[in-house]
Design a protein around this motif. Structure first.
Motif, PDB file in Angstrom:
ATOM      1  N   ARG A 148      -3.340 -13.477   6.115  1.00 19.41           N
ATOM      2  CA  ARG A 148      -1.930 -13.102   6.339  1.00 19.41           C
ATOM      3  C   ARG A 148      -1.479 -12.110   5.265  1.00 19.41           C
ATOM      4  O   ARG A 148      -0.833 -11.100   5.554  1.00 19.41           O
ATOM      5  CB  ARG A 148      -1.052 -14.357   6.324  1.00 19.41           C
ATOM      6  CG  ARG A 148       0.442 -14.061   6.312  1.00 19.41           C
ATOM      7  CD  ARG A 148       1.282 -15.282   6.603  1.00 19.41           C
ATOM      8  NE  ARG A 148       0.757 -16.451   5.938  1.00 19.41           N
ATOM      9  CZ  ARG A 148       0.902 -17.700   6.373  1.00 19.41           C
ATOM     10  NH1 ARG A 148       1.544 -17.942   7.490  1.00 19.41           N
ATOM     11  NH2 ARG A 148       0.394 -18.705   5.695  1.00 19.41           N
ATOM     12  N   ALA A 149      -1.854 -12.395   4.009  1.00 16.56           N
ATOM     13  CA  ALA A 149      -1.468 -11.494   2.920  1.00 16.56           C
ATOM     14  C   ALA A 149      -2.150 -10.141   3.085  1.00 16.56           C
ATOM     15  O   ALA A 149      -1.530  -9.086   2.907  1.00 16.56           O
ATOM     16  CB  ALA A 149      -1.847 -12.126   1.581  1.00 16.56           C
ATOM     17  N   THR A 150      -3.429 -10.161   3.447  1.00 14.84           N
ATOM     18  CA  THR A 150      -4.163  -8.901   3.618  1.00 14.84           C
ATOM     19  C   THR A 150      -3.519  -8.048   4.709  1.00 14.84           C
ATOM     20  O   THR A 150      -3.333  -6.842   4.546  1.00 14.84           O
ATOM     21  CB  THR A 150      -5.640  -9.196   3.978  1.00 14.84           C
ATOM     22  OG1 THR A 150      -6.206  -9.952   2.909  1.00 14.84           O
ATOM     23  CG2 THR A 150      -6.436  -7.926   4.173  1.00 14.84           C
ATOM     24  N   ALA A 151      -3.170  -8.697   5.816  1.00 12.00           N
ATOM     25  CA  ALA A 151      -2.550  -7.944   6.914  1.00 12.00           C
ATOM     26  C   ALA A 151      -1.244  -7.296   6.454  1.00 12.00           C
ATOM     27  O   ALA A 151      -0.997  -6.115   6.717  1.00 12.00           O
ATOM     28  CB  ALA A 151      -2.308  -8.875   8.102  1.00 12.00           C
ATOM     29  N   SER A 152      -0.408  -8.053   5.733  1.00 15.77           N
ATOM     30  CA  SER A 152       0.854  -7.469   5.238  1.00 15.77           C
ATOM     31  C   SER A 152       0.576  -6.307   4.303  1.00 15.77           C
ATOM     32  O   SER A 152       1.262  -5.279   4.333  1.00 15.77           O
ATOM     33  CB  SER A 152       1.675  -8.480   4.437  1.00 15.77           C
ATOM     34  OG  SER A 152       1.990  -9.588   5.203  1.00 15.77           O
ATOM     35  N   LEU A 153      -0.443  -6.472   3.444  1.00 13.70           N
ATOM     36  CA  LEU A 153      -0.764  -5.405   2.496  1.00 13.70           C
ATOM     37  C   LEU A 153      -1.205  -4.136   3.214  1.00 13.70           C
ATOM     38  O   LEU A 153      -0.872  -3.030   2.814  1.00 13.70           O
ATOM     39  CB  LEU A 153      -1.862  -5.866   1.535  1.00 13.70           C
ATOM     40  CG  LEU A 153      -1.382  -6.804   0.430  1.00 13.70           C
ATOM     41  CD1 LEU A 153      -2.553  -7.449  -0.301  1.00 13.70           C
ATOM     42  CD2 LEU A 153      -0.510  -6.034  -0.563  1.00 13.70           C
ATOM     43  N   LEU A 154      -1.967  -4.306   4.284  1.00 17.14           N
ATOM     44  CA  LEU A 154      -2.425  -3.128   5.031  1.00 17.14           C
ATOM     45  C   LEU A 154      -1.236  -2.348   5.579  1.00 17.14           C
ATOM     46  O   LEU A 154      -1.226  -1.119   5.564  1.00 17.14           O
ATOM     47  CB  LEU A 154      -3.332  -3.538   6.187  1.00 17.14           C
ATOM     48  CG  LEU A 154      -4.690  -4.127   5.815  1.00 17.14           C
ATOM     49  CD1 LEU A 154      -5.504  -4.402   7.066  1.00 17.14           C
ATOM     50  CD2 LEU A 154      -5.468  -3.203   4.891  1.00 17.14           C
ATOM     51  N   VAL A 155      -0.227  -3.083   6.045  1.00 19.26           N
ATOM     52  CA  VAL A 155       0.958  -2.389   6.562  1.00 19.26           C
ATOM     53  C   VAL A 155       1.610  -1.612   5.414  1.00 19.26           C
ATOM     54  O   VAL A 155       1.947  -0.437   5.555  1.00 19.26           O
ATOM     55  CB  VAL A 155       1.970  -3.381   7.188  1.00 19.26           C
ATOM     56  CG1 VAL A 155       3.207  -2.650   7.679  1.00 19.26           C
ATOM     57  CG2 VAL A 155       1.325  -4.152   8.321  1.00 19.26           C
ATOM     58  N   SER A 156       1.759  -2.263   4.256  1.00 18.69           N
ATOM     59  CA  SER A 156       2.382  -1.578   3.118  1.00 18.69           C
ATOM     60  C   SER A 156       1.570  -0.361   2.693  1.00 18.69           C
ATOM     61  O   SER A 156       2.119   0.666   2.327  1.00 18.69           O
ATOM     62  CB  SER A 156       2.487  -2.493   1.899  1.00 18.69           C
ATOM     63  OG  SER A 156       3.093  -3.688   2.235  1.00 18.69           O
ATOM     64  N   LEU A 157       0.249  -0.466   2.732  1.00 12.51           N
ATOM     65  CA  LEU A 157      -0.596   0.615   2.232  1.00 12.51           C
ATOM     66  C   LEU A 157      -0.726   1.771   3.202  1.00 12.51           C
ATOM     67  O   LEU A 157      -0.668   2.928   2.821  1.00 12.51           O
ATOM     68  CB  LEU A 157      -2.007   0.091   1.957  1.00 12.51           C
ATOM     69  CG  LEU A 157      -2.195  -0.806   0.740  1.00 12.51           C
ATOM     70  CD1 LEU A 157      -3.566  -1.445   0.782  1.00 12.51           C
ATOM     71  CD2 LEU A 157      -2.036   0.003  -0.544  1.00 12.51           C
ATOM     72  N   PHE A 158      -0.934   1.440   4.470  1.00  7.55           N
ATOM     73  CA  PHE A 158      -1.363   2.484   5.399  1.00  7.55           C
ATOM     74  C   PHE A 158      -0.304   2.955   6.372  1.00  7.55           C
ATOM     75  O   PHE A 158      -0.483   3.962   7.026  1.00  7.55           O
ATOM     76  CB  PHE A 158      -2.573   1.999   6.218  1.00  7.55           C
ATOM     77  CG  PHE A 158      -3.796   1.803   5.378  1.00  7.55           C
ATOM     78  CD1 PHE A 158      -4.221   2.799   4.515  1.00  7.55           C
ATOM     79  CD2 PHE A 158      -4.521   0.628   5.444  1.00  7.55           C
ATOM     80  CE1 PHE A 158      -5.356   2.633   3.739  1.00  7.55           C
ATOM     81  CE2 PHE A 158      -5.658   0.446   4.672  1.00  7.55           C
ATOM     82  CZ  PHE A 158      -6.073   1.454   3.815  1.00  7.55           C
ATOM     83  N   ASP A 159       0.761   2.208   6.490  1.00  7.73           N
ATOM     84  CA  ASP A 159       1.688   2.522   7.564  1.00  7.73           C
ATOM     85  C   ASP A 159       2.207   3.959   7.511  1.00  7.73           C
ATOM     86  O   ASP A 159       2.260   4.637   8.509  1.00  7.73           O
ATOM     87  CB  ASP A 159       2.858   1.545   7.531  1.00  7.73           C
ATOM     88  CG  ASP A 159       3.462   1.418   8.906  1.00  7.73           C
ATOM     89  OD1 ASP A 159       2.685   1.412   9.855  1.00  7.73           O
ATOM     90  OD2 ASP A 159       4.688   1.372   9.007  1.00  7.73           O
ATOM     91  N   GLU A 160       2.553   4.410   6.300  1.00 10.87           N
ATOM     92  CA  GLU A 160       3.228   5.697   6.217  1.00 10.87           C
ATOM     93  C   GLU A 160       2.361   6.892   6.563  1.00 10.87           C
ATOM     94  O   GLU A 160       2.838   7.886   7.068  1.00 10.87           O
ATOM     95  CB  GLU A 160       3.806   5.876   4.824  1.00 10.87           C
ATOM     96  CG  GLU A 160       4.931   4.893   4.610  1.00 10.87           C
ATOM     97  CD  GLU A 160       5.784   5.231   3.426  1.00 10.87           C
ATOM     98  OE1 GLU A 160       5.363   6.066   2.635  1.00 10.87           O
ATOM     99  OE2 GLU A 160       6.867   4.645   3.324  1.00 10.87           O
ATOM    100  N   ASP A 161       1.058   6.780   6.269  1.00 12.38           N
ATOM    101  CA  ASP A 161       0.244   7.984   6.506  1.00 12.38           C
ATOM    102  C   ASP A 161      -0.661   7.811   7.731  1.00 12.38           C
ATOM    103  O   ASP A 161      -1.625   8.518   7.905  1.00 12.38           O
ATOM    104  CB  ASP A 161      -0.585   8.343   5.269  1.00 12.38           C
ATOM    105  CG  ASP A 161      -1.556   7.237   4.904  1.00 12.38           C
ATOM    106  OD1 ASP A 161      -1.578   6.244   5.638  1.00 12.38           O
ATOM    107  OD2 ASP A 161      -2.262   7.391   3.895  1.00 12.38           O
TER     108      ASP A 161
END
Ligand SMILES: O=C(O)CCC(=O)C(=O)O
Ligand SMILES: [Fe+2]
Length: 477
Positions: A158-171
């Motif tokens: 769950r934490a990893t999935a949230s982190l991926l959104v924070s990291l990759f969403d913008e680009d």
């Protein structure tokens, strides 16, 4: 079996490289462990801080990542007999799960107020995060209770999935260039974590299965390979044994529609006449509602009533509410076309819109009233703006709210800008839902939710929805 990356690859990341060279790190690790052993064996003076303590005491994202790069031991990096012990691996594993959870919480803000996300910054962070994901996938488990291991694994996912959104969403939509390698490493680490967690599938609780299903779809949508060679979600799921079909709600594929990406809280605030109103509590007290609301509906639909208030509808059509209409149309279309929600042929004609001005406004546990009588049982909640945790819990005794003692298992995930939640069938008879407030001070921006509904025809020439004349108003109280 996936080849597990060695420290040599992992330390190539700028973040790790900046801190220390590979040789230095190995040497330091050996020295640190020796010191720890000496202290433990010969004196009572405080021992060297463990990676678990470093991560737990870290105050910033960078401190956690530094601990992951400098003090966490992954497979293939063990230098002493001592390191190979199950208990030692378990410590590294638990520290990694905790590190991922703490990072996800610190970095959850979607408003950019955490700090401006740049590609360089992201790439520096990815190295440390990949190490934590690998740490969470360690096999230090012989002495561990499998149910606990399953729930730790779900926490890590769950934490990893949230982190991926924070990291990759913008680009996500930009050309992939320098972030390609990091993405590849991230994908490999995520695939390995999913495989590990899936090994404990028979110990998953209901909530674990739902989070597993959600996390897989988030991972898929955030790190799909640019070459198109991606592990299909169904493959990651392993087999058909981990299904969530029996649940009447679903955290929908993230960003199901690109239309939602570009619509902001400010845009909607300009378009929609939100109002702060009074509510009546169960004990009859009149209180201020913390959030602002607006009920939007197509012509021919009356008001919407809850907690002692009735909202007059604001006309929902292209001319008066173009953005809301666009969102509605996009959701209806996306749900119809998405394989995961096949058969979800709902056409919404109204929505309760909620504006949470900041992180102190939330939405307490409740069921949506009159689903199946005034409103169709199927509804969808769309989330715009700041990230929030959205939870469900089963009502005890087949829907008796008074029986709930707060002990029921909560299922929660972070809903990010553009995410949707689908509630179907008897969801509001047997499950309560709620939205929590902010997780930290940078997670304090505004959020808007649109709860799309369909008004039922009630026969006898009666208007759909609630009447808004004074007689019916009294009845609603
Ligand atoms: O804000 C949300 O996401 C949920 C709102 C909700 O459940 C409601 O208004 O009934
Ligand atoms: Fe609700």
């Amino acid at each position: 079996m996936q080849t597990i990356q060695t420290t040599r690859n992992a330390t190539r990341h700028p973040f790790c490289r900046r801190k220390s060279s590979l040789t230095m790190k190995k040497k330091e690790r050996t020295m640190q462990t020796t010191a720890t052993l000496k202290n433990e064996n010969t004196t009572r003076t405080p021992v060297t801080t463990t990676v678990g303590a470093l991560i737990q005491d870290a105050k910033t994202v960078e401190e956690i990542l530094r601990a992951a790069c400098d003090s966490l031991l992954l497979e293939g990096e063990e230098t002493l007999h001592f390191h190979f012990q199950d208990v030692h691996r378990q410590k590294n594993k638990s520290a990694s799960v905790n590190g991922l959870k703490r990072l996800a919480k610190m970095m959850c803000s979607s408003s950019g107020s955490y700090e401006k996300k740049t590609k360089t910054k992201n790439n520096e962070r990815i190295g440390g995060i990949v190490r934590l994901i690998k740490g969470a996938s360690l096999d230090g488990t012989k002495t561990t209770n499998r149910k606990k291991r399953a729930s730790d694994g779900i926490d890590a996912l769950r934490a990893t999935a949230s982190l991926l959104v924070s990291l990759f969403d913008e680009d996500k939509d930009e050309d992939e260039d320098d972030s390609d390698t990091s993405r590849e490493e991230m994908r490999n680490a995520c695939d390995e974590l999913v495989r590990r967690v899936r090994e404990d599938a028979e110990y998953f609780s209901d909530g674990d299965r739902i989070v597993f299903d959600w996390a897989l779809r988030v991972i898929e949508s955030n790190i799909a390979s640019s070459s198109g060679e991606t592990t299909a979600t169904s493959e990651r799921r392993g087999d058909a044994t981990i299904t969530v079909d029996e649940f009447p709600f679903r955290y929908v594929t993230p960003n199901i529609s690109n239309v939602l990406k570009s619509i902001t809280v400010e845009d909607l605030r300009k378009e929609v006449p939100f109002k702060a109103e009074k509510l009546i509590t169960r004990t009859g007290k009149r209180v201020d509602e913390r959030r602002e609301t607006c009920f939007v509906a197509e012509s021919g639909i009356g008001g919407l009533a809850y907690s002692g208030k009735i909202m007059e509808p604001t006309l929902l059509n292209e001319a008066s509410l173009p953005l809301v209409t666009t969102i509605r149309n996009a959701i209806v279309e996306a749900l119809k076309n998405d394989e995961d929600y096949a058969g979800c042929d709902i056409d919404f004609d109204c929505a309760l819109m909620n504006l949470y001005p900041d992180g102190s406004s939330a939405c307490a546990w409740h069921t949506d009233p009159e689903m199946g009588t005034v409103w169709d049982r199927d509804s969808v909640i769309v989330s715009i703006g700041e990230t929030r945790r959205f939870a469900f819990r089963k009502l005890a005794g087949g829907g008796d709210k008074t029986q709930n003692d707060g002990e029921e298992e909560q299922v929660w995930v972070r809903v990010h800008h553009g995410d949707c939640i689908l509630m179907r069938d008897d969801c509001n008879d047997n499950w309560e839902h709620c939205v929590f407030g902010k997780e930290n001070d940078s997670n304090n921006a505004a959020r808007i939710s649109l709860v799309f509904k369909k008004a039922l025809s009630r026969g006898g020439g009666r208007k759909k929805g609630h009447g808004t004349n004074s007689k019916e108003k009294k009845k609603a109280k």
